[in-house]
Design a protein around this motif. Structure first.
Motif, mmCIF file in Angstrom:
data_model
loop_
_atom_site.group_PDB
_atom_site.id
_atom_site.type_symbol
_atom_site.label_atom_id
_atom_site.label_comp_id
_atom_site.label_asym_id
_atom_site.label_seq_id
_atom_site.Cartn_x
_atom_site.Cartn_y
_atom_site.Cartn_z
ATOM 1 N N TYR A 63 37.591 34.039 40.037
ATOM 2 C CA TYR A 63 39.011 34.384 40.103
ATOM 3 C C TYR A 63 39.832 33.424 39.250
ATOM 4 C CZ TYR A 63 43.776 34.128 41.766
ATOM 5 O OH TYR A 63 45.134 34.060 41.806
ATOM 6 N N TYR A 64 39.630 32.117 39.411
ATOM 7 C CA TYR A 64 40.433 31.150 38.657
ATOM 8 C C TYR A 64 40.151 31.218 37.157
ATOM 9 C CZ TYR A 64 42.678 28.775 42.559
ATOM 10 O OH TYR A 64 43.487 28.486 43.631
ATOM 11 N N LEU A 65 38.951 31.582 36.767
ATOM 12 C CA LEU A 65 38.678 31.760 35.345
ATOM 13 C C LEU A 65 39.403 32.971 34.786
ATOM 14 C CD1 LEU A 65 34.870 30.907 35.144
ATOM 15 C CD2 LEU A 65 36.814 29.461 34.539
ATOM 16 N N SER A 66 39.590 34.003 35.617
ATOM 17 C CA SER A 66 40.267 35.204 35.137
ATOM 18 C C SER A 66 41.770 35.009 34.973
ATOM 19 C CB SER A 66 39.994 36.372 36.095
ATOM 20 O OG SER A 66 40.547 36.108 37.377
ATOM 21 N N VAL A 67 42.362 34.050 35.710
ATOM 22 C CA VAL A 67 43.810 33.799 35.618
ATOM 23 C C VAL A 67 44.057 32.382 35.120
ATOM 24 C CG1 VAL A 67 44.382 35.496 37.401
ATOM 25 C CG2 VAL A 67 43.908 33.116 38.050
ATOM 26 N N ALA A 68 43.148 31.855 34.317
ATOM 27 C CA ALA A 68 43.207 30.444 33.928
ATOM 28 C C ALA A 68 44.487 30.118 33.173
ATOM 29 C CB ALA A 68 41.980 30.085 33.091
ATOM 30 N N ASP A 69 44.923 30.980 32.273
ATOM 31 C CA ASP A 69 46.131 30.685 31.492
ATOM 32 C C ASP A 69 47.353 30.503 32.392
ATOM 33 O OD1 ASP A 69 44.632 30.782 29.221
ATOM 34 O OD2 ASP A 69 45.138 32.872 28.738
ATOM 35 N N GLY A 70 47.538 31.406 33.327
ATOM 36 C CA GLY A 70 48.679 31.291 34.231
ATOM 37 C C GLY A 70 48.558 30.141 35.205
ATOM 38 N N GLU A 115 52.034 40.702 50.712
ATOM 39 C CA GLU A 115 50.667 41.138 51.027
ATOM 40 C C GLU A 115 50.054 42.031 49.959
ATOM 41 O OE1 GLU A 115 53.626 43.554 53.541
ATOM 42 O OE2 GLU A 115 53.296 41.459 52.961
ATOM 43 N N GLU A 116 50.824 42.429 48.953
ATOM 44 C CA GLU A 116 50.272 43.243 47.870
ATOM 45 C C GLU A 116 49.440 42.415 46.894
ATOM 46 O OE1 GLU A 116 53.241 45.506 45.875
ATOM 47 O OE2 GLU A 116 54.400 45.891 47.706
ATOM 48 N N PHE A 117 49.623 41.097 46.871
ATOM 49 C CA PHE A 117 48.984 40.255 45.869
ATOM 50 C C PHE A 117 47.872 39.440 46.532
ATOM 51 C CE2 PHE A 117 53.542 40.662 44.900
ATOM 52 C CZ PHE A 117 53.459 41.400 43.730
ATOM 53 N N THR A 118 46.640 39.819 46.248
ATOM 54 C CA THR A 118 45.465 39.170 46.814
ATOM 55 C C THR A 118 44.486 38.825 45.698
ATOM 56 O OG1 THR A 118 44.286 41.249 47.200
ATOM 57 C CG2 THR A 118 45.758 40.484 48.951
ATOM 58 N N VAL A 119 43.382 38.222 46.075
ATOM 59 C CA VAL A 119 42.346 37.865 45.103
ATOM 60 C C VAL A 119 41.792 39.103 44.407
ATOM 61 C CG1 VAL A 119 40.037 36.878 44.902
ATOM 62 C CG2 VAL A 119 41.752 35.730 46.292
ATOM 63 N N LEU A 120 41.812 40.233 45.082
ATOM 64 C CA LEU A 120 41.257 41.456 44.511
ATOM 65 C C LEU A 120 42.219 42.175 43.581
ATOM 66 C CD1 LEU A 120 39.486 42.869 47.705
ATOM 67 C CD2 LEU A 120 38.515 41.438 45.893
ATOM 68 N N THR A 121 43.530 41.993 43.761
ATOM 69 C CA THR A 121 44.510 42.742 42.967
ATOM 70 C C THR A 121 45.160 41.925 41.858
ATOM 71 O OG1 THR A 121 46.283 42.195 44.534
ATOM 72 C CG2 THR A 121 45.013 44.194 44.965
ATOM 73 N N VAL A 122 45.270 40.612 42.011
ATOM 74 C CA VAL A 122 45.975 39.797 41.025
ATOM 75 C C VAL A 122 45.252 39.727 39.682
ATOM 76 C CG1 VAL A 122 46.751 37.443 40.518
ATOM 77 C CG2 VAL A 122 47.246 38.474 42.733
ATOM 78 N N PRO A 123 43.904 39.587 39.613
ATOM 79 C CA PRO A 123 43.265 39.591 38.285
ATOM 80 C C PRO A 123 43.527 40.855 37.481
ATOM 81 C CG PRO A 123 41.772 38.702 39.913
ATOM 82 C CD PRO A 123 42.934 39.254 40.674
ATOM 83 N N GLN A 124 43.531 41.996 38.145
ATOM 84 C CA GLN A 124 43.828 43.236 37.442
ATOM 85 C C GLN A 124 45.286 43.268 36.976
ATOM 86 O OE1 GLN A 124 43.073 46.713 39.794
ATOM 87 N NE2 GLN A 124 43.532 48.154 38.124
ATOM 88 N N ARG A 125 46.188 42.804 37.815
ATOM 89 C CA ARG A 125 47.599 42.732 37.420
ATOM 90 C C ARG A 125 47.780 41.781 36.242
ATOM 91 N NH1 ARG A 125 53.116 42.304 39.257
ATOM 92 N NH2 ARG A 125 53.961 40.252 38.752
ATOM 93 N N PHE A 126 47.093 40.640 36.253
ATOM 94 C CA PHE A 126 47.222 39.669 35.188
ATOM 95 C C PHE A 126 46.694 40.240 33.866
ATOM 96 C CE2 PHE A 126 45.948 35.962 32.691
ATOM 97 C CZ PHE A 126 47.038 35.130 32.828
#
Length: 395
Positions: A6-13, A233-244
């Motif tokens: 997860y952290y690698l997928s959103v590393a820039d942010g 509650e809309e932003f979780t580990v499963l949804t945030v990488p796709q949003r990012f």
């Protein structure tokens, strides 16, 4: 592995919010069901790609804390059991001048979410009127964080004063909706605008941090238009990488919007010092548990006398020479009370083992419901500290 991915997928942010800053490691080494512990000092034998910075605290101690610079550092802290990232508001290159002002809103349990949104919009208006840009994000729980980049020209005291002035101005513009009162007894139904997160040594969960909740919520950056409609509650580990991956990071331009605190500090002078009430007095008026416990500790007897207090007996000073035991003579001399030779009798003649005999008279107390004066049928039911109480007859 899921945490590291997860952290690698959103590393820039994540690095935009926590990179280059000293960080306190909040480690869940025994899982989410156990309490975490905060580790200020970087572990020994840390990898070469983990920088460090030495922070000096007000207590006189210091700690060499970790500083992340790249995605490998994010994977490393996740492997240590760190769910959320807790960086300081300073850069590793300048530890005495913050470059970020943080404002947190804390709605109590059951508070309407729309109130917190309205409070956030009011804060955005106040910031814009004073030449600053606010960048909102969910806290990952119930609150809303607003980050403000500033030039590192002020110390912690000025930054905290500016944040408190912002909270007071929001309270003036939206009375009943927001409050800057520190004590819960004074807040009522208003949302508390927490300005104390800008004090030295305080940390806040940065953007894209995972919070220790069952649904694995994420502290997610938002646009101001999304503040009105989106829910935490809309932003979780499963949804945030796709949003990012789809929309990118809403805080991509935060480093280019550094502002000045001159306008807020000038407003602080116009508003004057805030009205403060001392905590113990406020808490005592409300009958809080903290004050009750502190009063109990104040009147609690010393450990040496605790055994006698626990049995419900008042402490009685034995007369000189009435008995040779070093402890209370209530039990030792109770058998001699009726004969007039014990220390609990109305008039006891005591002999000192090292000197001549001395006579000492102790009047009894009669504070019972049937007594009148200092002698009566209920003598000794309540004790006056200035007189010797009468002992009851022991069969």
């Amino acid at each position: 592995m899921d945490l590291a991915r997860y952290y690698l997928s959103v590393a820039d942010g994540a690095l935009r919010g926590a990179g280059g800053r000293p960080m306190v490691l909040k480690r869940f080494v025994k899982g989410l069901t156990q309490e975490p512990f905060f580790q200020k000092r970087v572990p020994e034998g840390h990898p070469f790609y983990i920088d460090t910075a030495t922070l000096h605290y007000a207590s006189g101690t210091s700690a060499e804390e970790a500083v992340l610079r790249n995605a490998a550092g994010l994977a490393w802290v996740s492997n240590l059991g760190c769910l959320d990232l807790n960086p300081h508001a300073v850069r590793a290159e300048d530890l005495d001048h913050p470059d970020e002002l943080r404002v947190d809103s804390r709605p109590d349990a059951g508070r309407r979410l729309v109130a917190d949104r309205g409070c956030g919009l009011r804060r955005a208006e106040v910031l814009e009127d004073h030449g600053l840009v606010g960048w909102p994000k969910t806290s990952g729980s119930r609150g809303l964080h607003i980050l403000v980049r500033i030039t590192p020209d002020w110390g912690f005291a000025d930054v905290r004063l500016a944040a408190e002035t912002l909270a007071r101005e929001v309270e003036n513009r939206a009375p009943g909706l927001a409050t800057a009162r520190w004590w819960k007894e004074e807040r009522g139904e208003s949302v508390f605008v927490d300005f104390n997160q800008n004090a030295k040594d305080r940390t806040v969960a940065s953007a894209y941090s995972i919070r220790p909740l069952p649904d694995a919520r994420v502290s997610t950056p938002l646009d101001w238009d999304e503040v009105r409609s989106r829910r935490p509650e809309e932003f979780t580990v499963l949804t945030v990488p796709q949003r990012f991956a789809q929309v990118g990071d809403p805080h991509a331009g935060i480093d280019d919007a550094a502002g000045s605190l001159d306008a807020l500090l000038a407003l602080a002078k116009r508003l004057g010092p805030p009205r403060r009430r001392r905590g113990p007095a406020t808490a005592r008026d409300a009958g809080s548990r903290r004050c009750r416990s502190s009063r109990w500790r104040a009147r609690r007897p010393s450990p040496r006398r605790w055994r006698r207090w626990r049995s419900g007996r008042p402490h009685i000073r034995r007369s000189r020479g009435c008995c040779t035991r070093p402890t209370s003579c209530w039990t030792a001399c109770a058998g001699r009370a009726r004969s007039g030779t014990g220390c609990g009798s109305t008039s006891s003649t005591s002999r000192s083992p090292t000197g001549p005999s001395r006579a000492r008279s102790w009047p009894t107390t009669t504070r019972g419901p049937g007594g009148s004066g200092r002698d009566g049928p209920d003598a000794g039911t309540r004790h006056d500290r200035s007189f010797r109480p009468a002992l009851p007859d022991i069969p």
